[in-house]
Each structure stands twice: as C-alpha cells, then as structure tokens.
Design a protein around this motif. Sequence first.
Motif, PDB file in Angstrom:
ATOM      1  N   ASN A 163      -2.667   0.290  -3.906  1.00 60.06           N
ATOM      2  CA  ASN A 163      -2.970  -0.800  -3.278  1.00 60.06           C
ATOM      3  C   ASN A 163      -2.986  -2.026  -4.224  1.00 60.06           C
ATOM      4  O   ASN A 163      -3.954  -2.326  -4.990  1.00 60.06           O
ATOM      5  CB  ASN A 163      -4.305  -0.857  -2.633  1.00 60.06           C
ATOM      6  CG  ASN A 163      -4.846  -1.851  -1.568  1.00 60.06           C
ATOM      7  OD1 ASN A 163      -4.160  -2.847  -1.603  1.00 60.06           O
ATOM      8  ND2 ASN A 163      -5.719  -1.554  -0.695  1.00 60.06           N
TER       9      ASN A 163
ATOM     10  N   HIS B  99      -6.405  -2.969  -6.367  1.00 53.15           N
ATOM     11  CA  HIS B  99      -7.664  -2.974  -5.581  1.00 53.15           C
ATOM     12  C   HIS B  99      -8.592  -1.824  -6.254  1.00 53.15           C
ATOM     13  O   HIS B  99      -9.583  -2.162  -6.557  1.00 53.15           O
ATOM     14  CB  HIS B  99      -7.542  -2.996  -4.280  1.00 53.15           C
ATOM     15  CG  HIS B  99      -7.027  -4.032  -3.690  1.00 53.15           C
ATOM     16  ND1 HIS B  99      -7.850  -5.006  -3.146  1.00 53.15           N
ATOM     17  CD2 HIS B  99      -5.703  -4.422  -3.505  1.00 53.15           C
ATOM     18  CE1 HIS B  99      -7.012  -6.090  -2.578  1.00 53.15           C
ATOM     19  NE2 HIS B  99      -5.782  -5.591  -2.848  1.00 53.15           N
TER      20      HIS B  99
ATOM     21  N   VAL C 200       1.014  -1.171  -0.032  1.00 51.63           N
ATOM     22  CA  VAL C 200      -0.126  -0.198   0.013  1.00 51.63           C
ATOM     23  C   VAL C 200       0.975   1.227  -0.151  1.00 51.63           C
ATOM     24  O   VAL C 200       1.776   1.297   0.919  1.00 51.63           O
ATOM     25  CB  VAL C 200      -0.995   0.035   1.090  1.00 51.63           C
ATOM     26  CG1 VAL C 200      -1.798   1.276   1.343  1.00 51.63           C
ATOM     27  CG2 VAL C 200      -1.654  -1.249   1.386  1.00 51.63           C
TER      28      VAL C 200
HETATM   29  C1  LIG Z   1      -6.279  -2.582   0.316  1.00 53.49           C
HETATM   30  O1  LIG Z   1      -7.572  -3.419  -0.522  1.00 53.49           O
HETATM   31  C2  LIG Z   1      -8.194  -4.120   0.512  1.00 53.49           C
HETATM   32  C3  LIG Z   1      -9.121  -5.121  -0.382  1.00 53.49           C
HETATM   33  O2  LIG Z   1      -9.994  -4.040  -1.054  1.00 53.49           O
HETATM   34  C4  LIG Z   1      -8.820  -3.491   1.479  1.00 53.49           C
HETATM   35  O3  LIG Z   1      -9.113  -4.575   2.441  1.00 53.49           O
HETATM   36  C5  LIG Z   1      -7.574  -2.677   2.406  1.00 53.49           C
HETATM   37  O4  LIG Z   1      -8.211  -1.935   3.492  1.00 53.49           O
HETATM   38  C6  LIG Z   1      -6.976  -1.645   1.345  1.00 53.49           C
HETATM   39  N1  LIG Z   1      -5.817  -0.990   1.867  1.00 53.49           N
HETATM   40  C7  LIG Z   1      -5.827  -0.023   2.020  1.00 53.49           C
HETATM   41  C8  LIG Z   1      -4.857   0.730   2.754  1.00 53.49           C
HETATM   42  O5  LIG Z   1      -6.513   0.934   1.173  1.00 53.49           O
END
Ligand SMILES: *[C@@H]1O[C@H](CO)[C@@H](O)[C@H](O)[C@H]1NC(C)=O
Length: 392
Positions: A301, A316, A251
Amino acid sequence: MVLRLNAVAGGLLLTLNLITQHVTADAQRNGHRTKQVPGGSTFYLGQERDLWQPLVHIAVHLSQINSIKSTFQLRTYDPEGAIFYGDTENGKEWFILALKDGNPLMLLYRKEVLVHVSGGPKLNDGQWHTLEVSNQGNHVILEVDGVKGLVMGLHSPQLEDVIYTKLRLGLGGILIDSDRVNIQFDPHLDGCIREGSFLNLTIPWELDSETLWPCYPNIQPGIFFPGTGLAILNTTGFLVEEENGMRMELVGDFSQMDGTILSIRSLAKELLFTLAANNETEEISLNLKGVGISLKNNVKNLTITLQKDSMTVFDHENDLTLSKSMQISQANPSIKWRDGHIAIGGLLGNGGDNIGSQFLTGCLEKILIQGKILDLDVAAKHKSISSHSCPA
Ligand SMILES: *[C@@H]1O[C@H](CO)[C@@H](O)[C@H](O)[C@H]1NC(C)=O
Ligand SMILES: *[C@@H]1O[C@H](CO)[C@@H](O)[C@H](O)[C@H]1NC(C)=O
Ligand SMILES: *[C@@H]1O[C@H](CO)[C@@H](O)[C@H](O)[C@H]1NC(C)=O
Ligand SMILES: *[C@@H]1O[C@H](CO)[C@@H](O)[C@H](O)[C@H]1NC(C)=O
C-alpha cells in the motif's frame, strides 16, 4: 423501483472516450471473421471488440421459440456493463439488461416508450449468480439466484399488441445504435457468463471473432496486467492543481509485480516520472526526471505525492516516508503535472513514436489518483488488460 440516473459526463470521461473511440476505430479496421459457438459456452465479456458490439449474437424466427425464459450465470467484480440484449424486427422494440453501480439495470423500449428500472442485489461481488430473464405479457421479470429481483412493465391498453416474427439476442453489447440508449453506462463488462439457456434455443450463436477468450477459474478484484500492454490516461482529466501536485495511492502485492507500474510523460513527450517493480532485485523504484528512490518490494500500500519539484512515497505498512527533490534551473524547470499523460502498466518513452515498453506483469488491486478510484474501462487500454479482475 424506478431510478433516474445522472449522466456522468465529466471532462474526464469525455476526454478519455475520445481516446477510446480512436482505439476502437483501429480495431474495426482489422476486420472480423464469424464463428459459431453454443449458447451454453463460457463467455468472457471483456474480450476485445468494438465498444457496444455484443460478444455473441443470434437471430431467430418466432416459430423457433418455445420458451419465454433465458437463464445463465454471471460472475464479475465490474460495477458497470452490458449483459444481455434482445430485440424484435431489427430493433423496433428492444430490451437491455446491464449492470450500473453493481445493480441490475433493465431498459425496455416498446411502442415508442422507454422504461427503465434499476435495483435489486449488487451482483459485482466476484461470485457466480444465476440470472433468469422472462418475458411475460407486457412484463419483463428478472430473478437473481431464484429470488425475484426486478419487474418492469408497460401498461397501455389503447395500444394493440403487434405480432413480430424476427428476434435477435446478444451478450455483452447491443445491436441498435447506442444513441438510442438514453441512460449512460459503459458497455464493456469485465465479467463472465456461463451455462446459458436462452429461450431454450439449441442453434449456435454467432461470434465475430476467431476464438473465445477464456475465463479464469478463480478471480480476485484488481486490474490484471499480463505483461503485454498498458493503459493511457490524460492527466488533464484529473484536474491537477499545480500547487497541490498529484497524489496517487496504489494497492497490491508489489512483490508479485514485475515491470513499469506507472509512468508520466509531459505534453512535450518528456518522461517525467516512473514507478517500477523488479522481482529479481526485489525492489520498487521511483524516478523523477533522473532523481531516484528505491524501497523493498515487500509493500502492499503506497501513497505517492508528486510536486512541481519533488516526490514523496509513503509505505503504509511499514510507516515509512521517503522524499527526494530535484534541482530546478532554467534548463530543468519545475513540472506542470496538469499537461501530460499517465500510463498504467508500462513505460511511456521519450519522443513521439515510443508508445510503450517494460510492460507490467501483475495485479494492481486498486489505484486512486487524486482520491478517485481509477476505472480503466474509461482509459485507452491494451486488450490484454482486464480492468476489474485478476486470476487468483
Ligand atoms: C492503505 O492505507 C491507508 C492508510 O492507512 C488505508 O486508509 C487504506 O485502507 C489502505 N488500503 C488497503 C487496501 O489496505
Ligand atoms: C426445450 O426444447 C426442447 C426441445 O428442443 C423441449 O423438449 C423442452 O421441453 C423445452 N423446454 C422448455 C422449458 O420449454
Ligand atoms: C488532453 O486533454 C486536453 C484537455 O481536454 C486536450 O487539450 C488534449 O488534447 C488531450 N490530449 C490528448 C492526447 O488527448
Ligand atoms: C518475475 O516476473 C516475471 C514476469 O512475470 C516472471 O516470468 C519471473 O518468473 C519472475 N521471477 C521471479 C524471480 O519471481
């Protein structure tokens, strides 16, 4: 509130501690010079030095002390590390204030009894907090932002008070053998101390280094790579199951990164995988033994899964999955991820002497490997990398 803290002595930590000790020994050989600095200076506790060594320390005679109070401000995103240390008669009795799981932890060794308390507010929120430590009779009291945080005391009426003459203080480490601290914590704190007043002392502190590293005015959580070094971990520590491959989540603002983010090398020192960012071409590229995937760098992400013969990347934000496989043959066998090394923030080269290149510039907010948040404090890492904070 008294907590018993479990020793975290998993295989990972042990393995990586070995590498860390090795690095520390190297640092020791470089030798140190001593400099004097005022106690009210701004101190970056993450500055490179031997693992348990305080960044600065001071020794005074009891007659020089006219106060029982020490106050200072602390700012960190790091949940664990040594903050403040004090002892008498070169370690006969000692006190440690540290962070563990983000909470203050105090240890006191006096009259052959070791007590410890932990609790109070979480301090690793990246804000400046005012801490006050005072020694009142048989009690040590910690106040956080003007509110009583922790109290620790030793009551043993049959033991007489002994009058000591020499007192030592340290910031960011301890002055006794770490074996005497029976609560396991990683002493290295990626944090800053400023505006300290310690027992109202005005004499300077000793710094075992040439300069004080600066503290950034503003910080955000993450691992900061200034482009001058990498961190290395042993993949064995992640207990990779060959069948499930290896899963990594990264991330951060990839558009602000440049260089190799992550690379994996086999035990035979063959480069297996790289993830790199290029801010000129505005691309993120993955490479699995010569097989490539590239995507735009406007991502934040990514989840990457490595199998014995393939890689998959999931973006993501854009809900985009890309996958590639390599040809398995006798000359190009399937990959055993379990036996190797991962470098974060640089490229591990083929062959023995190549310890790294194409270092990353940028901030990785978070890395998870096999679902676990990676704490670079347990890795062998270059001194320029800050493990829990990036300049903002
Ligand atoms: C990255 O994506 C995943 C799946 O959508 C999520 O669970 C996670 O919180 C995200 N992390 C950030 C820091 O956005
Ligand atoms: C600190 O020391 C100074 C003298 O060095 C003295 O004037 C002052 O009262 C002391 N402050 C406290 C809180 O003891
Ligand atoms: C990685 O860990 C394994 C198992 O603990 C060990 O045998 C190997 O020597 C380690 N490699 C390095 C370079 O530390
Ligand atoms: C790319 O990153 C490098 C290293 O941080 C930096 O010096 C350079 O200015 C960046 N270039 C662009 C176009 O952002």
